[in-house]
Scaffold this active site. Sequence first.
Site, PDB file in Angstrom:
ATOM      1  CD  GLU A  45      41.568  42.397  31.129  1.00  0.00           C
ATOM      2  OE1 GLU A  45      41.697  41.433  30.347  1.00  0.00           O
ATOM      3  OE2 GLU A  45      40.613  42.522  31.918  1.00  0.00           O
ATOM      4  CB  VAL A  99      42.480  39.583  35.599  1.00  0.00           C
ATOM      5  CG1 VAL A  99      42.981  39.989  36.984  1.00  0.00           C
ATOM      6  CG2 VAL A  99      41.451  40.583  35.083  1.00  0.00           C
ATOM      7  CG  ASP A 139      33.965  28.269  34.970  1.00  0.00           C
ATOM      8  OD1 ASP A 139      35.064  28.784  35.264  1.00  0.00           O
ATOM      9  OD2 ASP A 139      33.379  28.499  33.898  1.00  0.00           O
ATOM     10  CB  SER A 168      38.147  33.334  37.194  1.00  0.00           C
ATOM     11  OG  SER A 168      39.193  33.991  36.526  1.00  0.00           O
ATOM     12  CB  ALA A 169      43.242  31.219  36.721  1.00  0.00           C
ATOM     13  CG  ASP A 170      41.045  36.622  36.595  1.00  0.00           C
ATOM     14  OD1 ASP A 170      41.970  36.165  35.909  1.00  0.00           O
ATOM     15  OD2 ASP A 170      40.092  37.273  36.121  1.00  0.00           O
ATOM     16  CE  LYS A 208      34.153  39.223  33.321  1.00  0.00           C
ATOM     17  NZ  LYS A 208      35.524  39.686  33.558  1.00  0.00           N
TER      18      LYS A 208
END
Length: 305
Positions: free
Chosen positions: A25, A106, A138, A140-142, A159
């Site tokens: 990425e 990602v 919140d 992540s779209a990952d 993370k």
Amino acid sequence: MTLPLTVSPEVAGSLRNGEPVVALESTIITHGMPHPENIQTAEAVEAEVRAKGAVPATIAIFDGHIHVGLDGERLKWLADQKDVRKLSRADLAVALVEGATGSTTVAATMIAAHLAGIEVFATGGIGGVHRGAELSFDISADLQELAQTPVTVVASGAKAILDIPKTLEVLETLGVPVFSVGQDEIPAFWSRRSGLKSPLRQDDPAKIAEAHRMRRQLGLAGGQLVTNPIPAEEEIPAEEMTPHIERALADADAAGILAKDVTPYLLSRIGELTEGRALKANIGLVRNNARMAAQIAGKLALLKY
Ligand code: PSU
Ligand code: MN
């Protein structure tokens, strides 16, 4: 309208011949690390993939075109940019029609890798459920991407700035297999230990490759998450990281940092608070993940379709 997808001759050749390719990425380059460590790391990660017998395909968007496999010039140029867009699933199509330039997260890297026919991808840490997500929402779209795009992603977990237990719960709900490698626990990015047992453990890259292929045979959408711990000599133990993470989260809150800016802010703040040690660890773990991804890609290339 033809797809604005440019695959480098080297990557295209390897894919045609059924040789191993590893996607990489670019958000980690533009938003995840400072200059010049970002370009040094991007080059080192590509070299790790090559050393393990696979071809690296770093992915980014230039002038409205998805580039899969960047030459040295483009990689250097991108690493020098201060204000390119951070593109995820929601941003990709509009960025292309606007002729924009940006890095891929990602999620967006998985989409582009799949379009090009690449099945394995290495990064540092995926995005996940943020701490306090019950209020901020919140996430992540990952995570959604892992549920729908058939790419096996090698990372050192989510993370550790995130809520790792909630991230694992969401991945379970979405039906994403989460493996640990070499230990029973999920790693915590800069640290080997999280105190949380991994849903699955698989130390053999060949089995991870077979499971990837089996999902396709079963008609299951989505990919796999392989969590690979940072090498022991490069880790920062969790006890040491915790106060820095908490301080960075409090600073982000006080500064009113929101949405796409949260992760880059936290990574950079933690870099400052640890006087560069976290960055050094981040570099070590990405390189290690590149080696693991290349091994999985190598095993995948040996499997018959
Ligand atoms: N891994 C790293 N550094 C990073 C990232 C991953 O070691 O900067 C990036 C990835 O591109 C990931 C993104 O998709 O952080 C997550 O951002 P968000 O939390 O806004 O979804
Ligand atoms: Mn977010």
